[in-house]
Design a protein around this motif. Structure first.
Motif, PDB file in Angstrom:
ATOM      1  N   LEU A  37     -11.914  43.647  -3.794  1.00 34.88           N
ATOM      2  CA  LEU A  37     -12.316  44.287  -3.718  1.00 34.88           C
ATOM      3  C   LEU A  37     -13.773  45.020  -2.356  1.00 34.88           C
ATOM      4  O   LEU A  37     -13.742  45.736  -2.723  1.00 34.88           O
ATOM      5  CB  LEU A  37     -13.496  44.358  -4.590  1.00 34.88           C
ATOM      6  CG  LEU A  37     -12.896  44.678  -6.433  1.00 34.88           C
ATOM      7  CD1 LEU A  37     -14.022  44.436  -7.495  1.00 34.88           C
ATOM      8  CD2 LEU A  37     -12.215  45.836  -6.732  1.00 34.88           C
ATOM      9  N   GLN A  38     -12.321  43.721  -1.968  1.00 36.07           N
ATOM     10  CA  GLN A  38     -13.596  44.205  -0.228  1.00 36.07           C
ATOM     11  C   GLN A  38     -13.612  45.490  -0.020  1.00 36.07           C
ATOM     12  O   GLN A  38     -14.330  46.063   0.959  1.00 36.07           O
ATOM     13  CB  GLN A  38     -13.378  42.846   0.501  1.00 36.07           C
ATOM     14  CG  GLN A  38     -14.069  42.368   1.833  1.00 36.07           C
ATOM     15  CD  GLN A  38     -13.915  41.161   2.226  1.00 36.07           C
ATOM     16  OE1 GLN A  38     -12.787  40.320   2.218  1.00 36.07           O
ATOM     17  NE2 GLN A  38     -14.071  40.968   3.372  1.00 36.07           N
ATOM     18  N   ALA A  39     -12.612  45.759   0.426  1.00 37.19           N
ATOM     19  CA  ALA A  39     -12.433  47.038   0.654  1.00 37.19           C
ATOM     20  C   ALA A  39     -13.155  48.268   0.830  1.00 37.19           C
ATOM     21  O   ALA A  39     -12.963  49.259   0.519  1.00 37.19           O
ATOM     22  CB  ALA A  39     -11.364  47.424   1.227  1.00 37.19           C
ATOM     23  N   GLU A  40     -13.138  47.984  -1.058  1.00 32.96           N
ATOM     24  CA  GLU A  40     -13.279  49.069  -2.257  1.00 32.96           C
ATOM     25  C   GLU A  40     -14.921  49.208  -1.727  1.00 32.96           C
ATOM     26  O   GLU A  40     -15.569  48.441  -1.530  1.00 32.96           O
ATOM     27  CB  GLU A  40     -13.157  48.861  -3.530  1.00 32.96           C
ATOM     28  CG  GLU A  40     -11.513  48.555  -3.494  1.00 32.96           C
ATOM     29  CD  GLU A  40     -11.029  50.103  -3.174  1.00 32.96           C
ATOM     30  OE1 GLU A  40     -11.019  50.970  -4.120  1.00 32.96           O
ATOM     31  OE2 GLU A  40      -9.525  50.184  -2.350  1.00 32.96           O
ATOM     32  N   PRO A  41     -15.449  50.450  -1.716  1.00 29.04           N
ATOM     33  CA  PRO A  41     -16.843  50.608  -1.610  1.00 29.04           C
ATOM     34  C   PRO A  41     -17.417  50.372  -3.524  1.00 29.04           C
ATOM     35  O   PRO A  41     -16.890  50.427  -4.303  1.00 29.04           O
ATOM     36  CB  PRO A  41     -17.307  51.928  -2.112  1.00 29.04           C
ATOM     37  CG  PRO A  41     -16.031  52.977  -1.914  1.00 29.04           C
ATOM     38  CD  PRO A  41     -14.788  51.978  -2.235  1.00 29.04           C
TER      39      PRO A  41
END
Length: 66
Positions: A21-25
């Protein structure tokens, strides 16, 4: 909620999800229990709400209700 016996990989599952989820807001909330509040399963959540509301730790409940 992830629960299970020690050594089954619960922390690894949580780490893999966080990495994915790092790249997801998103907003990540982590709650930890305390041996000082064993009688209140909701203490970590209640404490978070109090902090987010700006309540002082020594503030009386009547003052918080205003």
């Amino acid at each position: 909620m992830v629960s299970g016996e020690a050594g089954l990989g619960k922390s690894r599952i949580a780490a893999a999800l966080a990495e994915r989820l790092q790249a997801e807001p998103h907003i990540r909330l982590r709650y930890f229990c305390s041996p000082y509040h064993r009688d209140s399963a909701l203490y970590p959540f209640i404490d978070q709400l109090g902090r987010a509301s700006g309540f002082a730790s020594d503030e009386l409940p009547a003052a918080q209700a205003r």
